[in-house]
Design an enzyme around this catalytic site. Structure first.
Site, PDB file in Angstrom:
ATOM      1  NE  ARG A 114      -4.143  -2.074   1.737  1.00  0.00           N
ATOM      2  CZ  ARG A 114      -4.059  -3.385   1.881  1.00  0.00           C
ATOM      3  NH1 ARG A 114      -2.950  -3.934   2.323  1.00  0.00           N
ATOM      4  NH2 ARG A 114      -5.084  -4.152   1.581  1.00  0.00           N
ATOM      5  CD  GLU A 150       0.237  -6.845  12.584  1.00  0.00           C
ATOM      6  OE1 GLU A 150      -0.633  -6.366  11.854  1.00  0.00           O
ATOM      7  OE2 GLU A 150       1.432  -6.518  12.480  1.00  0.00           O
TER       8      GLU A 150
END
Length: 183
Positions: free
Chosen positions: A70, A107
């Site tokens: 992105r 994560e």
């Protein structure tokens, strides 16, 4: 700050993506709205011109680094408006030629980033941009790549920061996010 509230209202929430327990905040709805997208770019540029550049000695940004994937949507636009080069940082094995590499933990897994050697010159001033910072692993790896080639990261820019994960604490330069999410 009305523009920030509007941008935040457009974010999509996707529970349990990419794995159970994670709520993915999606910036794509902003990109589907041309006025909101321009507001996002203008917000970043205003920050760069009023905060980032005044605190640098050279008063210039040479390179905008965009993170896979992105950051590729925002980085080239910001780079063009600044008169700077755009350099992509991609997942390992996606770039041709000789590359520098940095590993990182996210994560929800482990990965590595690469950047083409010679894309950034020593002593150039760099800003790093991505859509979101969570634990800071991928942004840290991008900063490591910039450091490996002898350049300086001036700042990290994000659309969204998951503040409860404290990812910006890992970074070697100041960080700025438009939207903060406390979880």
């Amino acid at each position: 700050m009305a523009d920030v509230a509007h941008l935040k209202s457009l974010l999509g929430e996707h529970p349990d993506f990419p794995k159970k327990g994670i709520v993915f905040l999606d910036m794509f709805p902003i990109l589907r709205d041309p006025v909101a997208f321009e507001s996002l770019i203008t917000h970043f540029l205003q920050h760069i011109f009023t905060v980032t550049l005044p605190r640098t000695q050279s008063k210039r940004i040479d390179v905008v680094v965009g993170l896979d994937a992105r950051g590729f949507l925002l980085g080239p636009i910001i780079a063009l408006r600044l008169g700077a080069a755009f350099v992509p940082v991609r997942k390992a094995g996606k770039l041709p030629g000789e590359c520098v590499r940095a590993e990182y933990v996210k994560e929800y897994g482990t990965d590595s980033f690469e950047m083409q050697k010679g894309a950034i010159q020593p002593d150039q001033n760099v800003i790093v941009i991505d859509d979101l910072i969570a634990t800071g692993g991928s942004a840290f790896a991008a900063g490591d790549l910039v450091q490996q080639v002898g350049a300086k990261t001036l700042e990290y820019l994000f659309v969204i920061e998951l503040t409860f994960l404290k990812g910006t604490a890992k970074l070697n330069a100041p960080a700025y996010s438009i939207v903060q999410d406390d979880g």
